[in-house]
Scaffold this motif. Sequence first.
Motif, mmCIF file in Angstrom:
data_model
loop_
_atom_site.group_PDB
_atom_site.id
_atom_site.type_symbol
_atom_site.label_atom_id
_atom_site.label_comp_id
_atom_site.label_asym_id
_atom_site.label_seq_id
_atom_site.Cartn_x
_atom_site.Cartn_y
_atom_site.Cartn_z
ATOM 1 N N THR A 88 0.862 -1.172 0.000
ATOM 2 C CA THR A 88 0.000 0.000 0.000
ATOM 3 C C THR A 88 0.897 1.219 0.000
ATOM 4 O OG1 THR A 88 -1.661 -1.212 1.246
ATOM 5 C CG2 THR A 88 -1.859 1.195 1.208
ATOM 6 N N ILE A 89 0.784 2.001 -1.066
ATOM 7 C CA ILE A 89 1.635 3.173 -1.222
ATOM 8 C C ILE A 89 0.747 4.403 -1.120
ATOM 9 C CG2 ILE A 89 3.236 4.374 -2.743
ATOM 10 C CD1 ILE A 89 3.772 1.597 -4.032
ATOM 11 N N ALA A 90 1.080 5.267 -0.191
ATOM 12 C CA ALA A 90 0.288 6.484 0.011
ATOM 13 C C ALA A 90 0.383 7.378 -1.227
ATOM 14 C CB ALA A 90 0.781 7.229 1.243
ATOM 15 N N PRO A 91 -0.685 8.130 -1.530
ATOM 16 C CA PRO A 91 -0.660 9.027 -2.688
ATOM 17 C C PRO A 91 0.435 10.075 -2.558
ATOM 18 C CG PRO A 91 -2.851 8.949 -1.697
ATOM 19 C CD PRO A 91 -1.939 8.176 -0.818
ATOM 20 N N ARG A 92 0.977 10.457 -3.701
ATOM 21 C CA ARG A 92 1.989 11.517 -3.797
ATOM 22 C C ARG A 92 3.244 11.226 -2.966
ATOM 23 N NH1 ARG A 92 -2.577 13.436 -5.033
ATOM 24 N NH2 ARG A 92 -3.372 15.411 -5.617
ATOM 25 N N THR A 93 3.621 9.970 -2.930
ATOM 26 C CA THR A 93 4.829 9.589 -2.210
ATOM 27 C C THR A 93 5.743 8.799 -3.126
ATOM 28 O OG1 THR A 93 3.905 7.504 -1.412
ATOM 29 C CG2 THR A 93 3.629 9.437 0.003
ATOM 30 N N GLU A 94 6.974 8.688 -2.739
ATOM 31 C CA GLU A 94 7.930 7.835 -3.419
ATOM 32 C C GLU A 94 8.189 6.633 -2.537
ATOM 33 O OE1 GLU A 94 11.859 9.094 -4.653
ATOM 34 O OE2 GLU A 94 10.913 10.740 -5.739
ATOM 35 N N THR A 95 8.143 5.457 -3.117
ATOM 36 C CA THR A 95 8.392 4.241 -2.357
ATOM 37 C C THR A 95 9.302 3.336 -3.168
ATOM 38 O OG1 THR A 95 6.229 4.388 -1.333
ATOM 39 C CG2 THR A 95 7.333 2.272 -1.204
ATOM 40 N N ILE A 96 10.358 2.870 -2.562
ATOM 41 C CA ILE A 96 11.267 1.947 -3.234
ATOM 42 C C ILE A 96 10.887 0.533 -2.818
ATOM 43 C CG2 ILE A 96 13.652 1.184 -3.445
ATOM 44 C CD1 ILE A 96 14.464 4.104 -2.850
ATOM 45 N N ILE A 97 10.635 -0.303 -3.823
ATOM 46 C CA ILE A 97 10.286 -1.702 -3.581
ATOM 47 C C ILE A 97 11.261 -2.546 -4.390
ATOM 48 C CG2 ILE A 97 8.535 -3.489 -3.814
ATOM 49 C CD1 ILE A 97 6.446 -1.228 -3.708
ATOM 50 N N GLU A 98 12.032 -3.366 -3.704
ATOM 51 C CA GLU A 98 12.983 -4.229 -4.389
ATOM 52 C C GLU A 98 12.261 -5.461 -4.907
ATOM 53 O OE1 GLU A 98 17.006 -6.768 -3.477
ATOM 54 O OE2 GLU A 98 16.427 -5.182 -2.111
ATOM 55 N N CYS A 99 12.407 -5.729 -6.210
ATOM 56 C CA CYS A 99 11.783 -6.917 -6.772
ATOM 57 C C CYS A 99 12.430 -7.253 -8.108
ATOM 58 C CB CYS A 99 10.277 -6.716 -6.944
ATOM 59 S SG CYS A 99 9.841 -5.440 -8.104
ATOM 60 N N SER A 100 12.166 -8.431 -8.614
ATOM 61 C CA SER A 100 12.662 -8.851 -9.917
ATOM 62 C C SER A 100 11.805 -8.211 -10.999
ATOM 63 C CB SER A 100 12.574 -10.368 -10.051
ATOM 64 O OG SER A 100 13.331 -10.978 -9.053
ATOM 65 N N VAL A 101 12.440 -7.907 -12.120
ATOM 66 C CA VAL A 101 11.699 -7.330 -13.249
ATOM 67 C C VAL A 101 11.978 -8.153 -14.494
ATOM 68 C CG1 VAL A 101 11.658 -4.971 -12.337
ATOM 69 C CG2 VAL A 101 13.573 -5.713 -13.735
ATOM 70 N N LEU A 102 11.046 -8.097 -15.438
ATOM 71 C CA LEU A 102 11.221 -8.844 -16.672
ATOM 72 C C LEU A 102 12.243 -8.192 -17.600
ATOM 73 C CD1 LEU A 102 7.514 -9.780 -17.435
ATOM 74 C CD2 LEU A 102 9.312 -11.240 -16.533
ATOM 75 N N ASN A 103 12.405 -6.890 -17.488
ATOM 76 C CA ASN A 103 13.327 -6.168 -18.347
ATOM 77 C C ASN A 103 14.394 -5.504 -17.480
ATOM 78 O OD1 ASN A 103 14.640 -4.701 -20.235
ATOM 79 N ND2 ASN A 103 12.834 -3.693 -21.073
ATOM 80 N N PRO A 104 15.471 -6.213 -17.136
ATOM 81 C CA PRO A 104 16.460 -5.671 -16.194
ATOM 82 C C PRO A 104 17.296 -4.523 -16.760
ATOM 83 C CG PRO A 104 17.142 -7.820 -16.995
ATOM 84 C CD PRO A 104 15.774 -7.574 -17.549
ATOM 85 N N GLU A 105 17.194 -4.241 -18.069
ATOM 86 C CA GLU A 105 17.943 -3.130 -18.639
ATOM 87 C C GLU A 105 17.425 -1.790 -18.125
ATOM 88 O OE1 GLU A 105 16.529 -5.522 -20.836
ATOM 89 O OE2 GLU A 105 18.381 -6.673 -20.756
ATOM 90 N N ILE A 106 16.159 -1.737 -17.719
ATOM 91 C CA ILE A 106 15.562 -0.514 -17.191
ATOM 92 C C ILE A 106 15.797 -0.510 -15.692
ATOM 93 C CG2 ILE A 106 13.438 0.805 -16.887
ATOM 94 C CD1 ILE A 106 12.392 -0.569 -19.431
ATOM 95 N N GLY A 107 16.570 0.451 -15.202
ATOM 96 C CA GLY A 107 16.955 0.469 -13.793
ATOM 97 C C GLY A 107 15.891 1.000 -12.862
#
Length: 120
Positions: A88-107
């Motif tokens: 749950t991410i509050a509106p107008r906030t920045e949240t860093i979530i570490e997870c695997s991505v399908l396209n690892p070229e995009i950081g």
Amino acid sequence: MPEIDEHTITFSGIETADKPMRSFGRIPIEFNSLKYRFHIIDNINFPYDGIIGNDFLSDNYSNIDFKNESLTISQVELALKFNEPIYTIAPRTETIIECSVLNPEIGDGRSKSRRLNFNC
């Protein structure tokens, strides 16, 4: 309170790799119609209530089904949630979530969608 028997074992790799810990003994716990003795350990930094070992799984004809996300123990099926973190991410906030991505070229990236669907 169940009585603790004197059968102890030494665990390693649970909290820190260099610090083995000894159990206090075992207590009987009943799960549905199953009765099994589980080892008791104190003062560990562990996010779960316990670990089900291979001995328990093997002795009780268990099956872990990753495709259907279930654990069957002696014909009792339990749902498992492998891909279930909900953030749950509050509106107008920045949240860093570490997870695997399908396209690892995009950081990094941004989402304009209110609903994100990914497995972390």
